[in-house]
Design an enzyme around this catalytic site. Structure first.
Site, PDB file in Angstrom:
ATOM      1  CG  HIS A  29      -9.348  31.623  -1.021  1.00 24.05           C
ATOM      2  ND1 HIS A  29      -8.547  32.429  -0.249  1.00 24.05           N
ATOM      3  CD2 HIS A  29     -10.513  31.483  -0.333  1.00 24.05           C
ATOM      4  CE1 HIS A  29      -9.192  32.738   0.867  1.00 24.05           C
ATOM      5  NE2 HIS A  29     -10.393  32.193   0.827  1.00 24.05           N
ATOM      6  CB  SER A  75       1.059  31.854 -31.827  1.00 28.72           C
ATOM      7  OG  SER A  75       2.399  31.398 -31.959  1.00 28.72           O
ATOM      8  CE  LYS A  93      -1.421  29.939 -27.368  1.00 28.25           C
ATOM      9  NZ  LYS A  93      -0.075  30.395 -26.983  1.00 28.25           N
ATOM     10  CD  GLU A 148      -2.209  37.596 -23.106  1.00 30.31           C
ATOM     11  OE1 GLU A 148      -1.001  37.781 -23.311  1.00 30.31           O
ATOM     12  OE2 GLU A 148      -2.837  36.648 -23.610  1.00 30.31           O
TER      13      GLU A 148
END
Ligand code: ARG
Length: 477
Positions: free
Chosen positions: A168, A289, A295, A302
């Site tokens: 979980h 970024s 970043k 992704e």
């Protein structure tokens, strides 16, 4: 059969199937119908199939050996031209089959006009697509091996690294990072089996099925099958020209492999976040970024996660494509190619980039070990301690649950409790309860498939042995 050596080399008609037509095709229909923009990718398969067919026709004396030689030489020259990017693909010649056949006729005249004897584009395209699919399976199997070996090497390098195991997405029990990595190796090992099985079903020759019902010439289907490296021939001509199950097989195996890659990606994205800080990406596999200078994004993971969506979509497309088709061939099947190419390309690049990235990742072993015991991750071990001293497990669970609630309220950990406090919670606790720690928790899980360090090391060795054995099977084949 005599060769028409004076056969005309005049340009073939624009439509090789145009004999019964008197009117021109609407330009929109030409554009709509054409597949040459994408099926040109099958030129090598198409030429290999045609060469095998021509040799077989000559061996059965359906065409002369002179015609065969002219056809083979002509097709090889066309292949070289396409290789060199010097071939003009024409949209008015519809697809790869007609483009090559028309070019052959332009080159060698009547011999070229005999190539399509005892054949249809329906068995031709099924043959080409299967040849493509077989090569794709072989490449995917190589990349899956790479991925598995990258995971096994990382598991060896990180043999000591401990992390929380989750259920979980809540910290559950400590595990070895290597154990976690081996779980992914097991998934990719099953993917390997699926692609090996898909390859076996792909590797059947439809050639000789003709348009749908077989052909009227004394052809030798075994001969063309063997020349093209097929294991056998499709036994029903209707099925042979209309079957695209092999594409569904590949889409299905690929979708599941992409799901595995996507799950791994998701974990990597979490691990490199500031919330986890378990792992770090190498600069070579991260991106920045355009606005936020600090970043460092996990774009590779992704994008892999994102690309799994398109492969799942292609699987749905391939099923929907087949579901309402009556036997035998229908033009619908022209729509099988783009998704198949896309699925194969997407899976290959995803496997390649992810298995290149994995060895460059580093892990923050101190942080992961700390997280491994935080949040009462050893609670099960305290309950097991009592149960092993004859306390019914449910009673033990209850007692430790109450202890956890108390520690939580007081901002303490189970390991900080004194023997007296433990004994106040349950009288079965003795001095050795103070020895419960990360190492004991890991070592205790030494059942087959468990996370004990020795068990994981043995599992890694076994996985490596399987991978090596599969490799030598492959090279014998
Ligand atoms: N371009 C077609 C395809 O991809 C080739 C087969 C065409 N056959 C036909 N009977 N029109 O399926």
């Amino acid at each position: 059969m005599s060769t028409d050596s004076t056969g005309s080399n005049e340009a073939p008609p624009i439509k090789l199937w145009g004999g019964r037509f008197s009117g021109d095709t609407n330009a929109l229909v030409d554009a709509f119908n054409a597949s040459i923009d994408f099926d040109r990718r099958l030129y090598r398969e198409d030429i290999a199939g045609s060469i095998a067919h021509a040799r077989m026709l000559a061996s059965r004396e359906i065409i002369s050996t002179e015609d065969r030689d002219a056809i083979v030489a002509g097709l090889e020259a066309i292949r070289d031209e396409i290789d060199a990017d010097e071939f003009e693909f024409r949209i008015d010649r519809e697809d790869i089959h007609l483009n090559i056949e028309a070019a052959l006729i332009e080159r060698i005249g009547d011999a070229g006009r005999r190539l399509h004897t005892g054949r249809s584009r329906n068995d031709q395209v099924a043959t080409d697509t299967r040849l493509f699919a077989r090569a794709a399976c072989d490449q995917i199997l190589i990349e899956l091996r790479q991925m598995r070996s990258a995971l096994l090497e990382l598991a060896e390098r990180e043999a000591e690294t401990v992390m929380p195991g989750y259920t979980h997405l809540q910290r559950a029990q400590p595990i070895l990072l290597a154990h976690h990595l081996l779980a992914y190796e097991a998934m990719f090992a099953r993917d390997t089996e699926r692609f090996a099985q898909a390859r076996a079903r792909v590797n059947v020759s439809p050639l000789g099925a003709g348009a749908l019902a077989g052909v009227t010439y004394p052809i030798d289907r075994e001969m063309t099958a063997e020349e093209l490296g097929f294991e056998g021939i499709a036994t029903n001509s209707l099925d042979a020209v209309s079957d695209r199950d092999f594409a569904v097989d590949i889409h299905s195996a690929a979708a599941l492999a992409m799901v595995h890659l996507s799950r791994l990606s998701e974990e990597i994205i979490l691990w490199v976040s500031a919330e986890f800080r378990f792992a770090n990406l190498d600069d070579a596999f991260a991106t920045g970024s355009s606005i936020m200078p600090q970043k460092k994004n996990a774009d590779v993971a992704e994008l892999t996660r994102g690309k799994s969506a398109r492969v799942i979509g292609n699987l749905m497309q391939s099923l929907a494509l087949l579901k309402s088709q009556p036997l035998a061939y229908n033009k619908d099947n022209q729509e099988d190619k783009e998704p198949l190419f896309d699925t194969v390309d997407t899976l290959l690049i995803s496997l390649r980039v992810m298995s290149a990235m994995l060895p460059t990742m580093t892990f923050n072993a101190r942080d992961t070990a700390e997280a491994a015991v935080a949040d009462f991750a050893l609670a099960t071990d305290y309950a097991d301690y009592l149960a092993k001293r004859n306390v019914p497990f449910r009673e033990a669970h209850e007692a430790i649950g109450a202890l956890v609630a108390r520690c939580e309220a007081e901002g303490r950990t189970l390991e900080e409790l004194s023997l007296e406090e433990l004994q106040a919670a349950h009288s079965a606790f003795e001095a050795d309860a103070l020895d419960i720690n990360l190492e004991s928790a890991l070592a205790a899980r030494d059942v087959p498939g468990g996370t004990a360090p020795a068990t994981v090391a043995a599992a890694r060795e076994a996985a490596l042995a399987r991978l090596t054995a599969e490799g030598s099977e492959g090279s014998e084949a």
